[in-house]
Design a protein around this motif. Structure first.
Motif, PDB file in Angstrom:
ATOM      1  N   ASP A 162       0.857  -1.189   0.000  1.00 46.33           N
ATOM      2  CA  ASP A 162       0.000   0.000   0.000  1.00 46.33           C
ATOM      3  C   ASP A 162       0.895   1.241   0.000  1.00 46.33           C
ATOM      4  O   ASP A 162       1.138   1.860   1.033  1.00 46.33           O
ATOM      5  CB  ASP A 162      -0.922  -0.010   1.226  1.00 46.33           C
ATOM      6  CG  ASP A 162      -1.998   1.057   1.142  1.00 46.33           C
ATOM      7  OD1 ASP A 162      -1.873   1.965   0.296  1.00 46.33           O
ATOM      8  OD2 ASP A 162      -2.959   0.986   1.931  1.00 46.33           O
ATOM      9  N   LEU A 163       1.378   1.604  -1.183  1.00 44.91           N
ATOM     10  CA  LEU A 163       2.295   2.738  -1.288  1.00 44.91           C
ATOM     11  C   LEU A 163       1.602   4.061  -1.002  1.00 44.91           C
ATOM     12  O   LEU A 163       2.253   5.006  -0.529  1.00 44.91           O
ATOM     13  CB  LEU A 163       2.930   2.767  -2.680  1.00 44.91           C
ATOM     14  CG  LEU A 163       3.823   1.577  -3.039  1.00 44.91           C
ATOM     15  CD1 LEU A 163       4.376   1.738  -4.445  1.00 44.91           C
ATOM     16  CD2 LEU A 163       4.965   1.428  -2.032  1.00 44.91           C
ATOM     17  N   THR A 164       0.302   4.132  -1.275  1.00 45.81           N
ATOM     18  CA  THR A 164      -0.410   5.381  -0.973  1.00 45.81           C
ATOM     19  C   THR A 164      -0.265   5.725   0.495  1.00 45.81           C
ATOM     20  O   THR A 164       0.093   6.852   0.861  1.00 45.81           O
ATOM     21  CB  THR A 164      -1.899   5.251  -1.340  1.00 45.81           C
ATOM     22  OG1 THR A 164      -2.021   4.936  -2.729  1.00 45.81           O
ATOM     23  CG2 THR A 164      -2.646   6.536  -1.054  1.00 45.81           C
ATOM     24  N   ARG A 165      -0.513   4.746   1.362  1.00 42.87           N
ATOM     25  CA  ARG A 165      -0.420   5.005   2.805  1.00 42.87           C
ATOM     26  C   ARG A 165       1.019   5.242   3.259  1.00 42.87           C
ATOM     27  O   ARG A 165       1.247   5.906   4.264  1.00 42.87           O
ATOM     28  CB  ARG A 165      -1.031   3.839   3.594  1.00 42.87           C
ATOM     29  CG  ARG A 165      -2.488   3.543   3.255  1.00 42.87           C
ATOM     30  CD  ARG A 165      -3.425   4.712   3.557  1.00 42.87           C
ATOM     31  NE  ARG A 165      -4.775   4.430   3.092  1.00 42.87           N
ATOM     32  CZ  ARG A 165      -5.257   4.779   1.920  1.00 42.87           C
ATOM     33  NH1 ARG A 165      -4.478   5.414   1.053  1.00 42.87           N
ATOM     34  NH2 ARG A 165      -6.491   4.495   1.570  1.00 42.87           N
ATOM     35  N   LEU A 166       1.974   4.729   2.518  1.00 50.82           N
ATOM     36  CA  LEU A 166       3.375   4.982   2.863  1.00 50.82           C
ATOM     37  C   LEU A 166       3.703   6.462   2.716  1.00 50.82           C
ATOM     38  O   LEU A 166       4.396   7.048   3.570  1.00 50.82           O
ATOM     39  CB  LEU A 166       4.295   4.153   1.966  1.00 50.82           C
ATOM     40  CG  LEU A 166       5.807   4.382   2.158  1.00 50.82           C
ATOM     41  CD1 LEU A 166       6.242   3.985   3.560  1.00 50.82           C
ATOM     42  CD2 LEU A 166       6.591   3.604   1.094  1.00 50.82           C
ATOM     43  N   PHE A 167       3.196   7.078   1.653  1.00 54.20           N
ATOM     44  CA  PHE A 167       3.516   8.488   1.421  1.00 54.20           C
ATOM     45  C   PHE A 167       2.635   9.433   2.227  1.00 54.20           C
ATOM     46  O   PHE A 167       3.040  10.564   2.507  1.00 54.20           O
ATOM     47  CB  PHE A 167       3.420   8.810  -0.076  1.00 54.20           C
ATOM     48  CG  PHE A 167       4.543   8.209  -0.877  1.00 54.20           C
ATOM     49  CD1 PHE A 167       5.812   8.762  -0.841  1.00 54.20           C
ATOM     50  CD2 PHE A 167       4.337   7.068  -1.639  1.00 54.20           C
ATOM     51  CE1 PHE A 167       6.858   8.200  -1.561  1.00 54.20           C
ATOM     52  CE2 PHE A 167       5.371   6.498  -2.362  1.00 54.20           C
ATOM     53  CZ  PHE A 167       6.645   7.067  -2.327  1.00 54.20           C
TER      54      PHE A 167
END
Length: 468
Positions: free
Chosen positions: A198-203
């Protein structure tokens, strides 16, 4: 985009400035006044000036700026509206401040699917003005005029989070430029997916340390059929807090439930001309839904507040009256600062489980009284999140030291109660030591490894999140 190669005789910063001047023209500024405007946010950290400020208008420009800075190992500090309260935008190692406030496009609105695609410089106010005629709105409301890109970077929240969630729950996907200029896309338009990390939540919440957000896919909501606000006042802070706990534990779907202690209320009465209210602990509430649902919710909350010695429960259905009340709540920080002219505010941002709210908030109040400081308390208490604004003389070293000691005491109590050092303001410079205490050094090591992987030269917002 054609890239510019500066003369090899220039130093790294001068080489980047020369290349960016060729790329951006007068949107690359070394003017002292512009640099000073980008030296810090609304916090008490020591200002530091960037070598230059670059005003980007497109993703391609952001990509080229980062590519050049990565090549020459020049620090880059992303900047939105400058409303940060934790030193996020201080360019502590100088270099280039990357101002995204000119990226204000509302690129798509998909009314049937209730989503939109925007650029990071759009504010909540601008977006909701654009959406109003389509019966939609974006609910995440930190109060200040901040950019949505900055809200994503700091994992912002606000007054509506108790019903609609934080920015994290309302972002479907992102376009992000990485440290070396590569552009990636995360998430999508679907409401769920099980398709990799979940790269969205990483950023979200990475505070500009992992990449620069250039487009945001947001989840939208329908404007409710009926809206009603209410105000209730209490003889003691404990009565107000216990009312909140009961409301939340009974599952009444309030849209907003905000607490102001007597000091904050006095400041708001003076600053926002709130006639007819007493300087005592006060709850501001709002209810969304059908006409019948709003009436039912408000009546249930009125009964609960009466059981906790609340008085003067006043409904406000008219938009003008509601807007005046919420404008006063949103101006609480400025009201607190104006309460003692010449002083600045050190803000706390703790959040605790709702069952521990009374211990955390009443303990903070006792700490404040013992310290001798004036420190208004205001909070998104439906989430267990509250702020104190410790009013200090910024140039008084002894007072600043005592104020930070009070801040540490309030934060430590919240951590001991199972809470967090920051519910919505982020870490930046101001809360780096608490991040270590809260998560432990093994977790910090994992965070550092992510930073090193995505930003191997350490150019993105250096000095933030981690102490070294």
């Amino acid at each position: 985009m054609n890239s510019f190669s500066p003369p090899s005789s220039l130093g790294p910063v001068d080489a980047v400035i020369a290349a960016l001047r060729a790329l951006l023209g007068d949107r690359l500024s070394t003017n002292d006044a512009i640099r000073q405007q980008h030296g810090r946010g609304e916090d008490t950290t020591t200002p530091t000036l960037p070598d230059a400020v670059a005003f980007a208008k497109t993703t391609a420009e952001v990509s080229e700026i980062l590519r050049l800075c990565h090549q020459h190992e020049v620090p880059v500090t992303p900047f939105g509206a400058g409303t940060s309260l934790e030193g996020h935008v201080n360019p502590v190692r100088a270099g280039i401040t990357l101002d995204l406030s000119h990226m204000t496009g509302i690129l798509e609105v998909n009314a049937e699917d209730m989503d939109c695609l925007i650029e990071p410089g759009v504010t909540r106010q601008q977006l909701n003005e654009f959406l109003r005629d389509q019966g939609l709105f974006f609910p995440v409301d930190p109060g200040s005029v901040c950019t949505i890109g900055g809200m994503c970077a700091t994992r912002a929240s606000g007054t509506n989070a108790v019903r609609y969630g934080t920015i994290r729950e309302n972002v479907l996907g992102l376009e992000v430029v990485l440290a070396d200029g590569r552009v990636i896309h995360t998430g999508g338009r679907t409401r769920k997916g099980a398709n990799g990390y979940d790269l969205t939540r990483l950023f979200i919440g990475s505070e500009g340390t992992l990449g620069v957000i250039t487009r945001i896919r947001l989840r939208l909501h329908g404007i409710p059929e009926a809206t009603s606000a209410a105000v209730c006042q209490f003889p003691t802070l404990a009565d107000a807090v216990n009312s909140v706990i009961t409301v939340m534990q009974l599952g009444i779907p309030v849209a907003r439930i905000e607490l102001l202690d007597e000091v904050q209320m006095a400041a708001c009465i003076a600053y926002s001309k709130l006639e007819g209210y007493a300087p005592v602990p006060t709850l501001f509430l709002e209810f969304h839904g059908t006409e019948a649902g709003v009436t039912e919710q408000a009546s249930a909350v009125e009964a609960i507040t009466a059981d906790h010695n609340g008085s003067g429960f006043a409904w406000a259905r008219e938009a003008e009256t509601r807007n005046r009340l919420w404008k006063a709540r949103h101006d609480a920080y400025w009201a607190g600062i104006a309460y003692r002219p010449g002083k600045r505010g050190i803000t706390t941002d703790v959040c605790v489980p709702i069952s521990r709210l009374a211990e955390a908030l009443l303990g903070a109040k006792a700490d404040i009284e013992a310290s001798g400081f004036e420190a208004p308390i205001v909070g998104h208490v439906g989430d267990g999140n509250f702020h104190t604004i410790i009013l200090v003389e910024e140039n008084n070293a002894d007072e600043m030291e005592r104020a930070w000691a009070l801040d540490r005491k309030i934060v430590q109590r919240a951590l001991d109660l199972g809470g967090t050092c920051s519910g919505e303001h982020g870490i930046g410079l101001g809360k780096r030591e608490f991040l270590e205490t809260e998560h432990g050094m093994e977790a910090i090591a994992v965070m550092r490894s992510l930073k090193t992987t995505l930003d191997p030269k350490g150019i993105l917002n250096p000095g933030k999140m981690f102490r070294n």
